[in-house]
Each structure stands twice: as C-alpha cells, then as structure tokens.
Design an enzyme around this catalytic site. Structure first.
Site, mmCIF file in Angstrom:
data_model
loop_
_atom_site.group_PDB
_atom_site.id
_atom_site.type_symbol
_atom_site.label_atom_id
_atom_site.label_comp_id
_atom_site.label_asym_id
_atom_site.label_seq_id
_atom_site.Cartn_x
_atom_site.Cartn_y
_atom_site.Cartn_z
ATOM 1 N N GLU A 44 -10.449 -6.141 -52.305
ATOM 2 C CA GLU A 44 -11.035 -7.192 -51.459
ATOM 3 C C GLU A 44 -11.693 -6.528 -50.268
ATOM 4 O OE1 GLU A 44 -8.189 -10.523 -50.588
ATOM 5 O OE2 GLU A 44 -6.929 -9.378 -51.965
ATOM 6 N N LYS A 87 -12.224 -5.947 -46.228
ATOM 7 C CA LYS A 87 -11.326 -5.990 -45.073
ATOM 8 C C LYS A 87 -12.075 -6.671 -43.936
ATOM 9 C CE LYS A 87 -8.244 -3.382 -42.173
ATOM 10 N NZ LYS A 87 -8.482 -4.374 -41.124
ATOM 11 N N ARG A 120 -0.848 -12.775 -36.288
ATOM 12 C CA ARG A 120 0.016 -11.664 -36.656
ATOM 13 C C ARG A 120 0.869 -11.225 -35.479
ATOM 14 N NH1 ARG A 120 -2.176 -5.915 -37.518
ATOM 15 N NH2 ARG A 120 -0.620 -5.377 -35.980
ATOM 16 N N ARG A 147 4.057 -0.876 -44.973
ATOM 17 C CA ARG A 147 4.657 -0.079 -46.052
ATOM 18 C C ARG A 147 3.580 0.709 -46.775
ATOM 19 N NH1 ARG A 147 10.144 -1.873 -46.922
ATOM 20 N NH2 ARG A 147 10.515 -2.869 -44.907
ATOM 21 N N LYS A 199 -5.427 0.065 -46.729
ATOM 22 C CA LYS A 199 -6.712 -0.314 -46.139
ATOM 23 C C LYS A 199 -7.603 0.912 -46.138
ATOM 24 C CE LYS A 199 -4.909 0.058 -41.397
ATOM 25 N NZ LYS A 199 -4.660 -0.688 -40.166
#
Lengths: 346, 533
Positions: free
Chosen positions: B226, B228, B248, B396, B402
């Site tokens: 996907e 970012k 977040r 993790r 990314k």
C-alpha cells in the site's frame, strides 16, 4: 608585573613564563597535566613531585629545577615561591612578589581536601589569576568521602550481580585519588597501562596505594571477576574494554553533576568527583586572597568575571588562555602516547 | 515520593531494558497502590495538565535565591532543563517532610483553581522540604515533559509480569482515557470486560523502516503493498451508537473531525477501523500543510471544511460486530474491511471512508518502481505488509515494513547555533542553516538530529572557536561549514524569510568537501516547491 601574551602568562622582570603554551626559555609549571606542562621549554621549574611526571611525559633529558612548597627563589629581584593548589599531587600556585606587589597564578585548584594532594593554601595577594572551569552556581560538589563511599557500594553491587566495574578517571591525579579510596577488601583492582605508569611514579615519589595489577599479557581473563578496573577516559569505546565483559561503566568527573552530560557519556553511573573548585570554592578562594584584581582564565570566564564584578565589586576581567580545564569528554590525556595500551590478554 | 524517586534514580542509572523492567516490577510489588496507578499514568504520557507557568517558577526561584537574573539564565542555558536547574541551585533543605506521590499530584492539580500567592506558597514550601532526589522529581512533575527513559513497552512488560496478565491485554487496557484519580491499577489491568469504557481504542501496530533489499523479504506474492500516506494515523470507533476518533498519540479528536459524525448509524455498532486521516479534494490527497491549517484551528468554519475536507483512508479492521479480530490474517481482515466499507457506502453516498488502495505488483522490481512514484500521490513511500500477519501491538519487526522514498536534500550553510536540551545540554547542537539568495545567506531550516555524538562534539568545538556574535543563548558563526539537509516535504510559508517551510528537516551529512560557495540557493528551494504543487 605580569602580562598575558601569545606565549602565555609572562613576568618580564624575572624573564619567566608560567605554564606557557609555546616554547620559551624559562617556564614555571603549576602542575604536570598536558595543557599546563607543555613540551619544548629550554628550562623548567616545578614542584619536586611534578618533576618525575614531567620527565616521564616530556622526556628524561629536559632541564628542570625542583622546588618545595614555600621555598623562595629570586629572579632579578622577583621573589618566587610555590604553594599547594590541592588540584593533584604536586600541583602548585605560583606566588610572585616584587616591590610590595604580589601576584598569585593559581593554575588549576580546588579547596576541598581530597585526602591525597597537599591541601590548598590561600595566599594573600593583590592580583589573583583564577580558573573558572565550574564557575556557575549549578556546580556544588558533594563531600568527596560520600562519593568514594558510593563508588565502593557500586563496586560491591556490581560484584554481587556477577559484573566487573570499569571506572574512568584520568591517569594523572584522579586515578590515584580514586584508587587510594577504594576498599581493597572488596576485590581485585586492575589498571590500564597509562594509569599504572603514573601510579608507579606516585608510589616511588609520594605515597602508598592499595595493590593493583596492570592489564597486560600475563593477566588471565578468568581472574578478572567482580573486579574494579581503572582506565583513562580515552579507553572509551575501545576494543580494550571488551575483555571485561560483563561490566558496568562509571565515570568520575565534575561534569557528572549535570544529568545531560551523564547520559551523553553512555555510562551506567556518573560520580561527581572533580579536581577543580566548584562554585562555592571559587568564591571562597577569590575572597580569601584579599585581591582586588582578578584575572579569570579557562572555564565560564565571562560569567564568573561578571559575577565577581557585580557581587563583590572587584576589578575582574577575562583572560584568553589555551588551558582546557576538566573536559566534559576528558581529552586531557589523549595526546599522551602512553594512553594507547596495545597489551592484550591471552 | 521516596519510592518513586528511588525508581526514577534506578531507571536513570541504567541503559538496560531488562534492568528497567526489573526496577518497575520491584516498585509495583511494594508501592502504595494509590501511587502506583499515578506512576503508570505518568510513564505512559497521561500526566495531568500543568498548573504552574515556567515564568512563575523562574521568578519564585530567583527570589528565593536572591540571585541576579542573568546568572540564573546562564545556568539554565548550561543545564538545558528548568527542573534540573532549580534543583541544582536551591540550597539543600534542612528539614525533610515525606509526601506521597498521589498527594503531590492531587495538590498540583488543585493548584489550577488557586491564585498566584497560593501557588507560590505551595511550590516554595515544597522546595524547602524535599531532599535532593525527590526535589528533582517534584520539579519534573511541575515542569512537564516527564520522560524517564521508559517506553510504553517497558511499562507494559513490567505490568504484565507483575499481574501475570498477557502483554497484549495490558497494552489494550492502558489505551484510551482512564483517570488515575478514580481507577486503581488493579481494576485497570485485571478486571474483565471493557463494558465500562466503550471508547477504548486498540494499541496501534507500527512498522519499522525497511533497511534491507526488498528481495530479502521472500516472495512478492506474500506481501500486500500500500502507499504510505502522510496524515494523522487514527482509529474510528463506533460502539453503542457513539463515535470516537482517536489519533495515534491517543488524543480523542472526535469533536474536531466533524466529517465523521454521520458514521453513527452507518457503521454497525462494534466496528473499529485503523487508517490515515487526510484532507482530500475530489480524489486528490492534499499536502500535509493543508492538514495543519485544519488541526491547528479551534473553530471549524464552513470555508475550512470546504478547503480541507477530511476522509479516512482505511488500512485495517480491528473489531467487527463487537469482536476483536486482530488475530485473523491481514488477508481475512482486509476482506471484512472491504465488506464494511461497501455496506456503508450503500447507506451514505459521500462516505468519508475510502479503502487504502492495494498497489498491484507482481515483482519486487514493480515495487521498487512504484516506490519511486510516491511523490506523485503526495505519499511518503510504501507500506509492505505480510498477507498472513496478525495485527500486533506497538512497533514490531518482521511482518510490516515502511519503505519511505529518499528524502529531498539541499546543501545549507551553518549560520547560527544554540545549546541543546537534555542529553545534549551543554553542547551546541541546535543549528540554523541558510542558502544563498544573491550574495546574502537566508535561513531556511533548523535541524537538531542526524550527526553522531562524536561529530556533535567536533561541531561544538568548531562553533566555540568560530563565534561571531552572541545573542542570549544563540551564537552566530562564521559561515564556513556546509551540511546536507534532508527533508520529507516543502511547503510555502509566508512567515519565514525564505518563503518556505520544510517537513522533518534533519542533517544527512557534514559536507566537509564543499565550500560555502557551493551551497544551494533559494531558487533551488523554490524549484522543489513548484515541482511539488
């Protein structure tokens, strides 16, 4: 009587420099740290305890005259004597007197008694040259015995956790001060070669130290367990340290008073232990001389000079020098070749 | 305070994660439960609002010490932390009084309703009755930014150990809004059923940057790719016919983001969607500065709503029909997400929810090529997610990566420096850089990070030897040193002299090989800006 020029602090009448940073004919040395005792002078004059270290670091062939504390010599009508500065063993303030005018060049000093150097002695004068390494009111050092107790407790605790304790202290002065206050009943004390070289000079010339063992090829890694290892800060991040794993790292420096500096060092513990005067001591030292002209060298020069002017109405000014004082990252001993320890353990 | 201060010292004196966890577990075993819940709140960023101003502390401390203000200011610049400066300057207290942590925090909260004289009375009295270690902790509590070198992960691990509860459950229980004044730690962590708090979000799963060749990740077919997006990562929750929008950073943003209000009644109760909140006009994502004009505003006018309408690009479905489905595979969750969005679309025509499109690739070469196109989409790069991965907690490695595009870069000249804070206190580490505008150097970016500790010391030494002038804590230096500055984006900014503002500027390299004349120009920056708009 005293001027400041490109070579250093100069007394024209006596034809002598104090702690010059460029090669000159005659130099009086306050103490043997490398930013004060530099290479290349034709003749040196220093306290007799500084002489062996200077010979060891600058070459055994240097021309050097030794003097005791309080002993007076005359140079062209200028009476010159050395007085304890309490900075490291053998460190001295230089007193110069001529026609009733008295100057004191204090070099590096501290008032607090460290239990190993001869304690600082205030010398009355009209002109006082002072350092200002810790010349801000945030620096208030703890009583040194409590720091030594902390170090011994830290060692015990690390040992209980099955770890060695590596402690950074520069080789000349601080290392002997730290070692003399270690409790040898806790375990073995090892030293880096640079520290051991100076320790030998100290024991030969000045006094007693607990037994230590130099890290070299004869040392078996298995014998280094729960031990204390004293090394100069230049050993930081070097592969030399790996042999002590697992270990905890401690640093002894006045800069450890600030949490930021402590964390930047990447050490597990910072011990606030300095051979320089803190804010309170600097103030006391200046006042006790009774001097009305103060020359502030290396450190927080502008702040301390302004404070002395504001608070006590003294005629205080800053002076540019090449002295480095106690460095946060303590490169003080770095230029010394003897810091490079290439001895390995089998 | 004594136990908390001891904990602080223990954590401050170690860099080992394990030792920090042990110190916390030991603390939880013996601490007063009323204090322990506050400790968890403080360590996970839920500190109470500040009730004392910096200026007040400055004045009160100065008066107490009878010290000239310039000396106080110089001390502060050297320490780089007001709490620590005050602690170092105050004389040691002669008489110690023992206070509990929760008492102190409740008193501090209560100061919010008191006048200046009362606030002053409380704070200065505390200053005179706390031993040094506790004094520092107290000053940290009143000055804010209480960071202790403890991540949420460490707190979670310690609590999981202490209560013998699974880490993921602890993580979930700690999210959302709970109040240390009303809940006990035991209730918070161990009481079953979340019925009490229907607003609770799930802990976000975060990716690490990809630092290896993507070929090392195995078969490309095992990965979902996907884009970012550069917006605000958030969760949209509908439960019990109520809407909650969380960022977040665990801020509840429901009120601000009015576009999502119609979702109640459209999304079924018991739905939690993870995605990126962004301004979108037509099908074009707007650059980040458009978003900033929106988040910074208290009143949302019609004009703003038209210029920067928000949508969520949906990444993931975490709760479906009231059931936590984080253990399902990404592929299964994506399928459920698509169904949820499709059903909602049937009910609401201009639904403010879009699926984050899957980038179609059949080789790693495709992926590499798509990454290069990121800026065309106003995106920062790609996300690579393993199709069979569950939805984990926190940052993790392994299943999600990314992969950002390389940053823009410009060579700038160092012109100003200021001392840093915290770990960098005492060193000149906050830099201002300039580019050429004709014969003049115009500042265009401030950067703090990117150099190694060793380089920082080297630059610091250079700065001290090459200072032209000092104004307060700032030094101007001889323009001689060139640094390569990297950044993620560039936006017009009338407030800055250069006319531009950079997104995430940092130092990439010290260009000792370049002379000042070889630095970039303002025209180069404007060109980058034009290319982006």
């Amino acid at each position: 009587m005293i001027t400041f020029n490109d070579n250093g602090i100069y007394c024209a009448r006596a034809g002598v420099y104090i702690d010059p940073w460029k090669p000159v004919d005659r130099a009086i040395i306050t103490h043997a740290h490398s930013d004060h005792a530099r290479w290349g002078m034709k003749h040196y004059l220093a306290h007799h305890l500084s002489v062996p270290v200077m010979k060891y670091r600058l070459g055994s062939d240097i021309s050097v005259q030794a003097l005791g504390y309080g002993e007076v010599i005359e140079m062209n009508g200028v009476k010159i004597s050395l007085h304890p500065a309490g900075h490291i063993w053998g460190s001295a303030q230089v007193r110069l007197e001529c026609n009733g005018e008295i100057w004191v060049v204090s070099g590096d000093y501290k008032i607090a008694d460290d239990g190993i150097s001869q304690a600082f002695e205030p010398v009355p004068c009209q002109h006082f040259i002072t350092e200002s390494t810790f010349g801000l009111p945030i620096y208030n050092f703890p009583a040194h015995q409590s720091v030594h107790d902390d170090i011994n407790n830290w060692w015990r605790q690390n040992q209980a956790e099955g770890k060695n304790s590596v402690l950074f202290a520069y080789a000349l002065g601080k290392a002997q001060r730290v070692i003399s206050h270690l409790d040898p009943s806790i375990g073995k004390i090892f030293t880096h070669g640079a520290v051991d070289n100076v320790n030998k000079l100290y024991i030969e010339n000045d006094g007693y130290l607990p037994a230590t063992q130099r890290i070299d090829a004869t040392v078996d890694k298995k014998d280094i367990q729960g031990a204390m290892i004293i090394a100069p800060p230049s050993a930081s991040n070097s592969p030399w340290l790996r042999r002590f794993e697992p270990y905890k790292l401690g640093v002894c420096s006045g800069w450890m008073q600030l949490r930021g500096t402590r964390r930047r060092q990447g050490a597990d513990r910072g011990f606030v232990l300095s051979d320089h005067a803190d804010w309170g001591q600097l103030n006391v030292a200046v006042k006790e001389t009774g001097a009305s002209h103060i020359y502030v060298t290396h450190g927080y020069k502008s702040h301390f000079a302004r404070w002395l002017t504001d608070a006590y109405h003294l005629n205080a000014r800053e002076v540019e020098t090449l002295y480095t004082g106690e460095q946060a990252d303590d490169t003080l001993d770095l230029e010394q070749a003897d810091n490079k320890s290439d001895e390995s353990i089998q | 305070m004594r136990a908390f201060s001891k904990l602080f010292t223990e954590i401050d004196q170690t860099t080992s994660t394990n030792e920090k966890i042990h110190a916390l577990v030991r603390y939880f075993e013996t601490a007063d439960p009323k204090d322990a819940v506050w400790t968890v709140a403080l360590l996970t960023g839920k500190r109470p609002k500040r009730t004392v101003k910096t200026g007040e502390l400055w004045t009160w401390c100065g008066e107490l010490l009878d010290m000239p203000s310039w000396l106080f200011a110089e001390s502060y610049h050297m320490v780089g932390d007001l709490a620590e400066t005050i602690t170092l300057l105050l004389p040691p207290s002669e008489e110690h009084i023992e206070y509990s942590l929760h008492q102190v925090l409740l008193s501090l909260i209560a100061l919010g309703d008191k006048n200046e004289a009362q606030r002053r009375e409380y704070i200065t009295s505390m200053w005179q009755h706390l031993p040094p270690g506790e004094l520092f902790v107290f000053n940290k509590l009143i000055t804010g930014g209480f960071r202790m070198g403890v991540s949420d992960k460490i707190v979670i691990k310690a609590l999981a150990k202490h209560f013998s509860v699974d880490e993921n459950i602890v993580a979930h229980r700690l999210t959302g809004s709970w109040d240390a004044r009303t809940v006990s730690l035991n209730e918070l962590i161990t009481i079953e059923g979340d019925s009490a708090d229907i607003s609770k979000p799930y802990p976000f799963y975060l990716a690490y940057p990809l630092e290896t060749d993507p070929h090392e990740l195995g078969e490309v077919s095992e990965w979902q790719v996907e884009r970012k997006y550069d917006g605000i990562r958030g969760q949209i929750i509908v439960r019990d016919s109520q809407l909650f929008v969380w960022s977040r950073g665990e801020d509840l943003l429901t009120e601000k983001f009015v576009e999502f209000h119609p979702l109640v009644g459209i999304l079924p109760n018991g739905t939690v969607i993870d995605g990126e909140i962004l301004p979108m006009v037509g099908d074009r994502i707007q650059p980040f500065h458009v978003m900033q004009t929106r988040t910074g505003r208290k009143n949302i006018t019609k004009k703003v709503l038209q210029e920067a309408p928000l949508v969520m690009l949906c990444y993931d479905l975490l709760e479906n029909d009231g059931i936590d489905i984080r253990h399902l595979s990404l592929q299964e969750r994506r399928q459920l997400l698509e169904e949820v969005i499709m059903n909602a679309k049937h009910r609401l025509n201009d639904l403010p929810l879009h699926l984050s499109p899957i980038v179609q690739v059949d080789s790693w070469e495709n992926v590499i090529a798509e990454r290069q196109r990121s800026r065309e989409f106003n995106c920062e790069g790609l996300m690579l997610k393993r199709k069979n991965s569950d939805y984990k907690t926190g940052r993790r490695r392994g299943d999600w990566w990314k992969w950002k595009v390389d940053p823009f870069s410009i060579d700038g000249v160092l012109i100003y420096a200021q001392r840093g804070h915290g770990r960098r206190a005492n060193l000149y580490t906050d830099f201002t850089f300039a580019v050429w505008d004709g014969d003049e150097l115009v500042p265009f970016a401030k950067a703090y990070s990117g150099l190694t500790d060793k380089e920082l010391v080297e630059v610091d030494t250079w700065i001290k030897k090459n200072t032209l002038d000092k104004f307060g804590p700032v030094r101007s230096v001889t323009p001689l040193q060139v640094f390569e500055i990297g950044f993620e984006g560039i936006n017009p900014s009338p407030r800055h002299r250069s006319g531009i503002a950079l997104r995430f500027p940092r130092i990439l390299r010290w260009r000792k090989d370049k002379t000042v004349k070889e630095a970039n120009t303002r025209a180069d920056l404007l060109e980058l800006l034009k290319a982006q708009l």
